[in-house]
Design a protein around this motif. Structure first.
Motif, short mmCIF file in Angstrom:
data_model
loop_
_atom_site.label_atom_id
_atom_site.label_comp_id
_atom_site.label_asym_id
_atom_site.label_seq_id
_atom_site.Cartn_x
_atom_site.Cartn_y
_atom_site.Cartn_z
N TRP A 105 0.57 -1.04 0.18
CA TRP A 105 -0.02 0.30 0.11
C TRP A 105 0.56 1.05 0.01
CZ3 TRP A 105 -0.59 4.16 3.75
CH2 TRP A 105 -1.34 4.70 3.72
N SER A 106 0.43 2.23 0.00
CA SER A 106 1.19 4.28 -0.41
C SER A 106 -0.73 4.43 -0.68
CB SER A 106 1.36 4.35 -1.75
OG SER A 106 1.61 5.65 -1.88
N PRO A 107 -0.24 5.52 0.39
CA PRO A 107 -1.13 6.22 0.29
C PRO A 107 -1.12 7.63 -0.88
CG PRO A 107 0.67 7.15 1.72
CD PRO A 107 0.87 6.13 0.71
N ASP A 108 -0.11 7.60 -1.49
CA ASP A 108 -0.62 8.15 -3.13
C ASP A 108 -1.36 7.46 -4.18
OD1 ASP A 108 -0.03 8.69 -5.74
OD2 ASP A 108 2.15 8.92 -5.55
N ALA A 109 -2.46 7.59 -4.25
CA ALA A 109 -3.54 6.64 -4.98
C ALA A 109 -2.73 6.85 -6.62
CB ALA A 109 -4.73 7.98 -5.44
N GLY A 110 -2.29 7.33 -7.07
CA GLY A 110 -1.47 6.42 -8.13
C GLY A 110 -0.25 5.66 -8.31
N GLU A 190 -8.44 4.61 5.39
CA GLU A 190 -8.51 5.37 3.59
C GLU A 190 -10.47 5.65 3.94
OE1 GLU A 190 -6.05 3.17 -0.16
OE2 GLU A 190 -8.28 2.48 0.39
N ARG A 191 -10.96 5.16 5.18
CA ARG A 191 -12.02 5.63 5.76
C ARG A 191 -12.51 7.26 6.01
NH1 ARG A 191 -13.97 -0.24 8.32
NH2 ARG A 191 -14.84 -1.10 7.14
N ARG A 192 -10.94 7.97 6.98
CA ARG A 192 -10.67 8.89 7.21
C ARG A 192 -9.97 9.62 6.01
NH1 ARG A 192 -8.34 5.58 11.28
NH2 ARG A 192 -6.41 6.77 10.21
N GLN A 193 -9.08 9.28 5.70
CA GLN A 193 -8.12 9.82 4.77
C GLN A 193 -8.59 10.40 3.00
OE1 GLN A 193 -6.73 11.94 6.55
NE2 GLN A 193 -6.71 11.82 8.04
N GLY A 194 -8.66 9.11 2.89
CA GLY A 194 -9.07 9.05 1.58
C GLY A 194 -8.76 8.06 1.24
N ALA A 195 -8.60 7.21 -0.58
CA ALA A 195 -8.24 6.09 -0.73
C ALA A 195 -6.90 6.18 -1.50
CB ALA A 195 -8.74 5.38 -2.44
#
Length: 249
Positions: A105-110, A190-195
């Motif tokens: 996983w990465s917090p960066d969507a791309g 991701e529920r709090r911060q986005g995908a």
């Protein structure tokens, strides 16, 4: 009339007292899910939860030293077995409440492409975070996935956290671009911060992460604790919550 009185007395004895507090030690990856379960179960059953979140290894050591917990949700099945063997836990209370799922996983969507395996093998990242495989079951799983994809485990590009929680923090704070982490942590974040972006390794490439719970022999509220554990094990609602939070059942 006499039978009715006896029935009422039996219910009074077996139901948790109003304001009963359960002290729960929980592995970091399951904390958010436990909180959801507690919010649902507590008000309806007159139970408050005092939750201590941390690594299973830390909780295990504390329990062996007499820490006053009622319940221990571990991230593996070895520590619960050891606690039963040493007399710190009740043998017939032990059961698997979930199977953990590993995710890149990465917090960066791309950041992570659909072909996460190729991404790992090419080394398209500066650092990857994992939990310490010596003490954390998610670390053992991460190490197995990396070996399956030909990653040199001696590389300095691997950042090791002492728990899966610390490994997750390495990624969210930018100390590592990606991490092999617990899917449950990612879903809660991701529920709090986005995908962000993620890839699920094939479950065949790492050993099962069997997570067990046990009632402790020093439990101050054994009846209330047993009732809660029965609910976790048998309630369809509880099972749906656990599964929706990123675990296999």
């Amino acid at each position: 009339m006499r039978r009715l009185i006896l029935l009422c007395l039996a219910l009074f004895v077996t139901m948790p007292a109003a304001g009963t507090e359960l002290r729960v030690a929980v592995a970091a990856n399951f904390t958010a899910t436990l909180e959801r379960l507690a919010e649902l179960y507590g008000p309806e059953n007159g139970v408050r939860f005092a939750v201590s979140s941390g690594s299973s290894g830390k909780h295990f050591a504390q329990i062996r030293q007499g820490a006053p917990f009622d319940i221990f949700f571990s991230a593996d099945d070895q520590r619960t077995a050891d606690l039963v063997a040493s007399g710190h836990a009740v043998a017939d209370s032990r059961f698997a409440y979930a199977e953990g799922v590993l995710v890149l996983w990465s917090p960066d969507a791309g950041r992570i492409p659909d072909d996460g395996a190729a991404f790992l093998e090419r080394g398209d990242y500066r650092r990857v975070a994992i939990a310490n495989p010596r003490v954390a079951p998610y670390g053992i799983a991460a190490e197995a996935v990396m070996q399956a994809h030909g990653i040199d485990l001696a590389t300095r590009r691997i950042v090791t956290g002492q728990s899966i929680g610390q490994a997750f923090n390495f990624v969210t704070t930018g100390n590592a671009e990606v991490g092999l982490l617990a899917l449950a942590q990612v879903i809660a974040h991701e529920r709090r911060q986005g995908a962000g972006s993620r890839w699920l390794p094939d479950a065949e490439t790492y050993p099962p992460i069997v997570q067990e719970v046990v009632l402790l022999t020093v439990a101050r509220e054994p009846e209330a604790a047993s009732a809660f554990l029965d609910w976790v094990r048998t309630s369809e609602t509880a099972r749906e919550i656990i599964e929706s939070d990123g675990y296999r059942l």
